[in-house]
Design an enzyme around this catalytic site. Sequence first.
Site, PDB file in Angstrom:
ATOM      1  N   GLY A   1       6.777  10.049  -5.108  1.00 57.51           N
ATOM      2  CA  GLY A   1       6.045   8.787  -5.129  1.00 57.51           C
ATOM      3  C   GLY A   1       4.990   8.778  -4.054  1.00 57.51           C
ATOM      4  N   ALA A   2       4.411   7.590  -3.894  1.00 60.64           N
ATOM      5  CA  ALA A   2       3.310   7.459  -2.954  1.00 60.64           C
ATOM      6  C   ALA A   2       3.743   7.812  -1.535  1.00 60.64           C
ATOM      7  CB  ALA A   2       2.794   6.020  -2.990  1.00 60.64           C
TER       8      ALA A   2
ATOM      9  N   ASP B   1       4.827  -2.412  -3.882  1.00 64.16           N
ATOM     10  CA  ASP B   1       4.751  -1.449  -4.977  1.00 64.16           C
ATOM     11  C   ASP B   1       5.902  -1.644  -5.964  1.00 64.16           C
ATOM     12  OD1 ASP B   1       3.679   0.552  -6.494  1.00 64.16           O
ATOM     13  OD2 ASP B   1       4.372   2.192  -5.225  1.00 64.16           O
TER      14      ASP B   1
ATOM     15  N   GLY C   1       6.319   9.882  -0.575  1.00 63.67           N
ATOM     16  CA  GLY C   1       6.909  11.181  -0.296  1.00 63.67           C
ATOM     17  C   GLY C   1       7.767  11.646  -1.446  1.00 63.67           C
ATOM     18  N   ILE C   2       8.423  12.773  -1.221  1.00 61.26           N
ATOM     19  CA  ILE C   2       9.228  13.375  -2.283  1.00 61.26           C
ATOM     20  C   ILE C   2      10.707  13.105  -1.999  1.00 61.26           C
ATOM     21  CG2 ILE C   2       9.789  15.543  -3.426  1.00 61.26           C
ATOM     22  CD1 ILE C   2       7.071  16.577  -2.561  1.00 61.26           C
TER      23      ILE C   2
END
Length: 804
Positions: free
Chosen positions: A524-525, A639, A527-528
């Site tokens: 996602g925005a 978000d 991080g992983i």
Amino acid sequence: MALAFFPLFSFLFLLPASSDAQTVGNVTIGASISAAENSSTWISPSGDFAFGFYQLNSNKNLFLLAIWYNKIPDKTLVWYANGDSPAPRGSRLQLTADRGFVLNSPQGEELWKTETWNGVVNSGVLDDNGNLMLLGSNSILWESFKNPADTVLPTQKLDKGVALSSRQSETNFAKGRFRMVLQSDGNLVLTTINLPSDHANEPYYESGTAGDSNSSSPGFQLVFNESGYLFVLRENEERYLLTPRITGSAKDVYYRATLDFDGIFTLYSHPKTSTGNSSWTTVWSEPDNICTASLVNSGSGACGFNSICNLNAERRPICGCPGGYTLVDPNDNYGSCKPNFTQSCEKEPASMEDLYEFEVLTNVDWPLADYALLEPFTEDKCRESCLHDCMCAVAIFRLGDKCWKKKLPLSNGRVDPGLNGGKALLKIRKVDSPPDGPYFPNPGMKKKTNRETLILALSVLLGSSVFFNCILVAAICLGFYFIYQKKLKTLPQNKGVMETNLRSFTYKELVYATNEFKEEIGRGAFGIVYKGALHRNYVFQVAVKRLNTLIHDSDKEFKAEVNAIGQTHHKNLVRLLGFCDEGDNRLLVYEYLSNGSVASFLFGDPRPSWSQRTQIAFGIARGLLYLHEECSTQIIHCDIKPQNILLDEHCNAKISDFGLAKLLLSNQSHTNTLIRGTKGYVAPEWFRNLPITVKVDVYSFGVLLLELTCCRRSVDMESSVEERAILTDWAYDCYCEGTLDALVENDTDALNDRGKVERFVQVAIWCIQEDPSLRPTMRMVTQMLEGVLEVPIPPCPCPYAITA
Ligand SMILES: *[C@@H]1O[C@H](CO)[C@@H](O)[C@H](O)[C@H]1NC(C)=O
Ligand SMILES: *[C@@H]1O[C@H](CO)[C@@H](O)[C@H](O)[C@H]1NC(C)=O
Ligand SMILES: *[C@@H]1O[C@H](CO)[C@@H](O)[C@H](O)[C@H]1NC(C)=O
Ligand SMILES: *[C@@H]1O[C@H](CO)[C@@H](O)[C@H](O)[C@H]1NC(C)=O
Ligand SMILES: *[C@@H]1O[C@H](CO)[C@@H](O)[C@H](O)[C@H]1NC(C)=O
Ligand SMILES: *[C@@H]1O[C@H](CO)[C@@H](O)[C@H](O)[C@H]1NC(C)=O
């Protein structure tokens, strides 16, 4: 009333005519059985249940009058009459017209009888639901379903005040320490009781269905329905579902819900046609962590006095005595512990240092038993103070400089990783010290093992709900913290201690936990996300989020933000368990949720049902309400989208990634053009240089609510009909034209629930208003969704002005 009896009588007429009325279904007046190995039993028409004498394993000469499953090898009891006074061999049960069932000992002493005050009994019936009934000429005079033991069965309903009582142990059917009851206020509670009285302590589980004046209606009955669902029926007929969705047909499975002897209320299932060694499996249970959920002022807690409660891999409580203490009743592992030595305030023959030593237990506490708090204090001074204090049984050293002294008996003992490494310094008499009474404790292997197991067990349950259930404990500590804050201010601040329950991981630990970041489960925005597993006494799964390199952040800010996230605790939020902050490596460790995100659920195949979708919508709304209004620091999510809502195994929505917007971009002002949301869900103020408020989340929620209602994506360019491409526009058009059915076409459940569909669409339209001030707060949103607040006609969610 008449309505309630109708099904029963239709059932009676369907009873197969039986040649032997004594063994199938119908028990005639005068019939009797006696307690012996081969005594006859009464069997329900289908043969599923049997009623008769059940021989105790612990004493072959004692019998319980009981109902059990008759077709499976494991003859599990579902009801018993005389747990407290088992019937000796040769006792006799007879059905009488005037007094119902009467159980007499061989000496003629009356051991038990049905309480039927109001009529003449015509016959007794054991039906296929497992309910034993005494029938009068036109009413039921008594039934086992209304006089339960520790188990409820499908079709059974518990009225207010009718309690389930646990048994004392797996094999001892006497009344135990745990009780479940629907209180008069409508709340379903699990409590410990102080035997031999009925005094109920503070609940360790509450359904929260008491109702309140302005929103929900109070609980009225606990219902276990035919399909295996347990719910609290509210006075307004709404259901508060306790158990998860059941997959598969209830016809092939036996369900039972039992208040187990360890205090856990558990829904079990068992295949009806058991091939060989199938057994009962747990479908659902409450509470998650009885050790930390239970905190009582005038009782012992989940375990006995001086005992320590810990959870095993099945989340069942295990009670254990600390080193130097032994069980009062060696046969009752869940009972109280006593010190293996005596300590008095008389003059001792030797110095205290020679007589006593300390056993250090990490993350163990006995809250509520302290008699003195010393601070600021070092650990050494804490020990010394307890050593020379003849009252002191244990000292708790925690939070850097606080020392709580506690006296016997210790109550509410638990292992709680939320204590963040706090130490219990247990004062025990040295085994080779001069004798001080009748005891002369000798060192044994056993003691060592006990101790080791305990210490091993300490840090185990990170990430389980141990963590949040201990909030109460945290609150108490916080209380102390505030009381003594004034003093503290004059002292140098303790740098190392974070005031949360979060665990700090080393980078190496997380590399190991994720197997070198092998399995990616999301991106996602921020991080992983990787799947990981923490290995303690057993393995449990976690999700490790590796944050993108942060921009201009300081160590202090990172800690502050993580701290804020760590302090949130809500059913509809993903739990943060810990973090790693080592150089450039910033990682967050979350609970792992196996059911994926709402995105995959909602747009996958098969489509989720209308009721699941509404449940998810309620969950998200409650989670957001909490973030906006109820947690200590307001958190704007920024978000909200289906990918960021995860589902637990019971399909409860849990919001993830909250708090990250601020964490990752804390040094940027909101005027920065970098938009922090996701296309399709972003509120217009992001483009307009308007202040970013909680209303951006309300907007995104509105879009999500439409997606949940219509079960489709907010933007669908492949839609065959062009005007349907943008869901928000299409929904508003349908709303204005009165063609809401088009939104949920082919969804019969939703079509049959038009009122709610309309309410949801109206609320969504309010949420997606261009002007943030027109959008409702999440509190209003939840109330409108629930139907508590009337939804006014929403205006058009059109832009203020058409921009080029
Ligand atoms: C049960 O027994 C009573 C008394 O013998 C009888 O009147 C009644 O018809 C029986 N009911 C059934 C369903 O067999
Ligand atoms: C069954 O009971 C009868 C008398 O009630 C007794 O004679 C017989 O031995 C018993 N059988 C078994 C297997 O216990
Ligand atoms: C009921 O409404 C009042 C006033 O609107 C509010 O202060 C209170 O918190 C509400 N109670 C609940 C339980 O929502
Ligand atoms: C039992 O309750 C569940 C949940 O409310 C419902 O879905 C199901 O249809 C009910 N079953 C019956 C037989 O009423
Ligand atoms: C049944 O028992 C056998 C032997 O005890 C065991 O190997 C097998 O795994 C069991 N099956 C199930 C389903 O528990
Ligand atoms: C406690 O004392 C008993 C004898 O009184 C001894 O058998 C036992 O090992 C002792 N236990 C511990 C843990 O010291």
